[in-house]
Write an enzyme that holds these catalytic residues in place. Structure first.
Site, short mmCIF file in Angstrom:
data_model
loop_
_atom_site.label_atom_id
_atom_site.label_comp_id
_atom_site.label_asym_id
_atom_site.label_seq_id
_atom_site.Cartn_x
_atom_site.Cartn_y
_atom_site.Cartn_z
N CYS A 151 0.82 -1.21 0.00
CA CYS A 151 0.00 0.00 0.00
C CYS A 151 0.85 1.26 0.00
CB CYS A 151 -0.96 -0.01 1.19
SG CYS A 151 -0.18 -0.35 2.78
N TYR A 152 1.82 1.34 0.91
CA TYR A 152 2.72 2.48 0.92
C TYR A 152 3.44 2.62 -0.42
CZ TYR A 152 2.70 3.64 5.97
OH TYR A 152 2.37 4.06 7.23
#
Length: 352
Positions: A151-152
């Site tokens: 996600c990051y």
């Protein structure tokens, strides 16, 4: 119908996969894998699935599952798939892995940052890094293994990618400041994620050592044409979902010695994302916010040029459980099976 199995179906990303695939007209979920809830009704774990999913949770027997489905999603901790994957399994089924086991091409880098031995490094080079907007042409019916990005990393890479690729910024000055909701840490009980620890609080963690750092460096390094070293600092904020990144870098002056103007930078973003379904370049002066992408597969990006310092501030926002995990996994599955990329992902962001 595509038959799908999910290992880790009772985690946050696995639960989101179930929610999305229940609305996918070409997919039937045949296996809800879970170590913690074997033989329990799936809706007893997630009550939102009451009268929607009647199946019981099964185990994580990868070999048995490979005999029954066309695609397996592994929403599991690092090391799970790497410890079980074999050539025989890959000959039978396609796999979209939501862990980091096959994202990083250098096994030594993986083992250094994740502190575990990689059990099946022979499949690392075959795995395609499933950031669709960048690697779409490498994901096809012949692909057997997709490494679904984190996600990051998805947010950090897509926010800066066009300017790195076109050489408009000095990548050696790139700093990524990122914020995440608590679901990014998974569903397991951990003291730092308790309500009293998180509420009314914001904190940095993994400073100068977060394991998503080499993934961002590797992918942006491909865009830059060389190895990169960046600063990446994540923060935990008291919300359920969302990633917000703010990235800083020095702009490269043009041949005339002047910094690129807004219109030039905007044209670069439009060149890469103007036709993309799930990356939205916002209007001038509008900053991305997590609330405007929540529950959707969209990534919102934008930028501001700081003429006073000669830097550019790039911003991006996404839902960590959708585009940052399950939604992107479904996007990859669609490409694997030749379906429209947005099938099952026409999710309008929720508000409020």
């Amino acid at each position: 119908m595509i038959k799908a199995g999910i290992i880790g179906a009772t985690g946050y990303a696995g639960g989101e996969l179930v929610r999305i695939l229940m609305g996918h007209k070409d997919v039937e979920i045949k296996w809800y894998g879970s170590r913690s809830y074997i033989d329990q009704k799936y809706y007893q774990v997630y009550q939102n699935m009451f009268r929607i999913v009647e199946d019981v949770c099964r185990d994580d027997n990868l070999e048995q599952l490979a005999e029954q489905v066309d695609v397996i999603f592994t929403a599991t901790p690092q090391g799970f798939l790497a410890g079980l994957l074999t050539e025989e399994i890959l000959r039978k089924v396609k796999i979209v892995d939501l862990s980091a086991d096959y994202r990083i091409k250098d096994v030594a880098v993986y083992e250094k940052w994740y502190k575990i031995e990689h059990k099946s490094p022979q499949f690392i080079q075959e795995a395609v890094y499933g950031l669709c907007e960048i690697n779409r042409d490498r994901i096809s019916g012949n692909t057997r293994l997709v490494a679904n990005p984190g996600c990051y990393t998805t947010c950090s890479i897509l926010t800066a990618y066009p300017l790195v690729k076109e050489g408009l910024i000095d990548v050696d000055t790139l700093i990524v400041d990122a914020k995440s909701g608590t679901s990014g840490a998974g569903r397991g009980a951990k003291v730092p994620n308790l309500y009293c620890e998180v509420n009314e609080n914001i904190k940095a963690y993994g400073v100068a050592g977060h394991r998503h750092t080499p993934e961002i460096e590797e992918q942006l390094g491909y865009a830059a044409g060389r190895q990169l070293v960046i600063n990446f600092t994540p923060h935990l904020v008291p919300m359920n979902r969302g990633i917000l990144v703010t990235e800083y870098a020095n702009l490269r002056p043009g041949a005339d010695g002047k910094l690129p103007a807004y219109e030039e930078v905007r044209a670069i973003y439009d060149k890469y994302y103007g036709e993309e379904k799930f990356v939205r370049v916002l209007d001038k002066g509008v900053c991305p916010e997590t609330k405007w992408v929540e529950g959707s597969n969209y990534v919102d990006v934008n930028f501001v040029i700081d003429e006073r310092t000669g830097r550019i501030i790039m911003m991006g926002a996404l839902d960590n459980l959708v585009k940052g995990a399950a939604g992107q996994a479904v996007q990859n599955m669609n490409l694997l099976f030749g379906l429209p990329e947005s099938e099952g992902l026409e999710l309008v962001p929720c508000f409020p």
